[in-house]
Write a protein that holds these residues in place. Structure first.
Motif, PDB file in Angstrom:
ATOM      1  N   GLU A  36     -33.559 -32.836  -1.300  1.00  0.00           N
ATOM      2  CA  GLU A  36     -32.808 -32.690  -2.548  1.00  0.00           C
ATOM      3  C   GLU A  36     -33.261 -33.719  -3.575  1.00  0.00           C
ATOM      4  OE1 GLU A  36     -28.534 -30.968  -0.865  1.00  0.00           O
ATOM      5  OE2 GLU A  36     -28.759 -33.122  -1.217  1.00  0.00           O
ATOM      6  N   VAL A  37     -33.438 -34.940  -3.135  1.00  0.00           N
ATOM      7  CA  VAL A  37     -33.889 -36.000  -4.048  1.00  0.00           C
ATOM      8  C   VAL A  37     -35.306 -35.718  -4.532  1.00  0.00           C
ATOM      9  CG1 VAL A  37     -34.468 -38.458  -4.193  1.00  0.00           C
ATOM     10  CG2 VAL A  37     -32.343 -37.742  -3.098  1.00  0.00           C
ATOM     11  N   LYS A  38     -36.163 -35.311  -3.605  1.00  0.00           N
ATOM     12  CA  LYS A  38     -37.557 -35.032  -3.955  1.00  0.00           C
ATOM     13  C   LYS A  38     -37.676 -33.908  -4.988  1.00  0.00           C
ATOM     14  CE  LYS A  38     -40.664 -32.764  -1.347  1.00  0.00           C
ATOM     15  NZ  LYS A  38     -41.449 -32.418  -0.155  1.00  0.00           N
ATOM     16  N   LEU A  39     -36.833 -32.896  -4.846  1.00  0.00           N
ATOM     17  CA  LEU A  39     -36.887 -31.750  -5.754  1.00  0.00           C
ATOM     18  C   LEU A  39     -35.997 -31.911  -6.982  1.00  0.00           C
ATOM     19  CD1 LEU A  39     -36.824 -28.824  -3.146  1.00  0.00           C
ATOM     20  CD2 LEU A  39     -38.809 -29.747  -4.365  1.00  0.00           C
ATOM     21  N   LYS A  41     -32.728 -31.958  -6.982  1.00  0.00           N
ATOM     22  CA  LYS A  41     -31.581 -31.054  -6.852  1.00  0.00           C
ATOM     23  C   LYS A  41     -30.408 -31.747  -6.181  1.00  0.00           C
ATOM     24  CE  LYS A  41     -33.873 -26.608  -6.592  1.00  0.00           C
ATOM     25  NZ  LYS A  41     -33.892 -25.353  -5.831  1.00  0.00           N
ATOM     26  N   ARG A  42     -30.269 -33.039  -6.400  1.00  0.00           N
ATOM     27  CA  ARG A  42     -29.214 -33.806  -5.741  1.00  0.00           C
ATOM     28  C   ARG A  42     -27.825 -33.319  -6.161  1.00  0.00           C
ATOM     29  NH1 ARG A  42     -26.641 -35.045  -2.164  1.00  0.00           N
ATOM     30  NH2 ARG A  42     -25.716 -37.068  -1.838  1.00  0.00           N
ATOM     31  N   GLU A  43     -27.655 -32.997  -7.406  1.00  0.00           N
ATOM     32  CA  GLU A  43     -26.337 -32.573  -7.894  1.00  0.00           C
ATOM     33  C   GLU A  43     -25.941 -31.190  -7.376  1.00  0.00           C
ATOM     34  OE1 GLU A  43     -24.165 -34.488  -9.557  1.00  0.00           O
ATOM     35  OE2 GLU A  43     -25.659 -36.078  -9.306  1.00  0.00           O
ATOM     36  N   GLU A  44     -26.834 -30.207  -7.488  1.00  0.00           N
ATOM     37  CA  GLU A  44     -26.474 -28.848  -7.087  1.00  0.00           C
ATOM     38  C   GLU A  44     -26.789 -28.562  -5.622  1.00  0.00           C
ATOM     39  OE1 GLU A  44     -30.655 -28.291  -8.897  1.00  0.00           O
ATOM     40  OE2 GLU A  44     -28.870 -29.417  -9.428  1.00  0.00           O
TER      41      GLU A  44
END
Length: 68
Positions: A36-39, A41-44
């Motif tokens: 998620e962090v790498k992409l 997309k941490r929030e969603e």
């Protein structure tokens, strides 16, 4: 959603004091967070298809290392 199921399974494994399942699920949860962090997309968060791809990649990696 798959992420919630993993969290629920982790809680169950921890309450049952199942060390193997707890370790595996914690590692999987950490891999999801890293992705998620790498992409960005941490929030969603990741969708189920992305999580399934990640799980498949982790299984393949574990088989290479002979860590079951």
């Amino acid at each position: 959603m798959l992420k919630e199921q993993i969290n629920a399974d982790l809680k169950t494994a921890m309450l049952a004091r199942n060390a193997f399942e707890t370790t595996v699920l914690r590692g999987l949860k950490a891999s999801i967070l890293d992705e998620e962090v790498k992409l960005g997309k941490r929030e969603e968060g990741l969708n189920d298809a992305e999580i399934e791809t990640l799980v498949a990649r982790e299984v393949k990696s574990a088989k290479k290392q002979q860590v079951y």
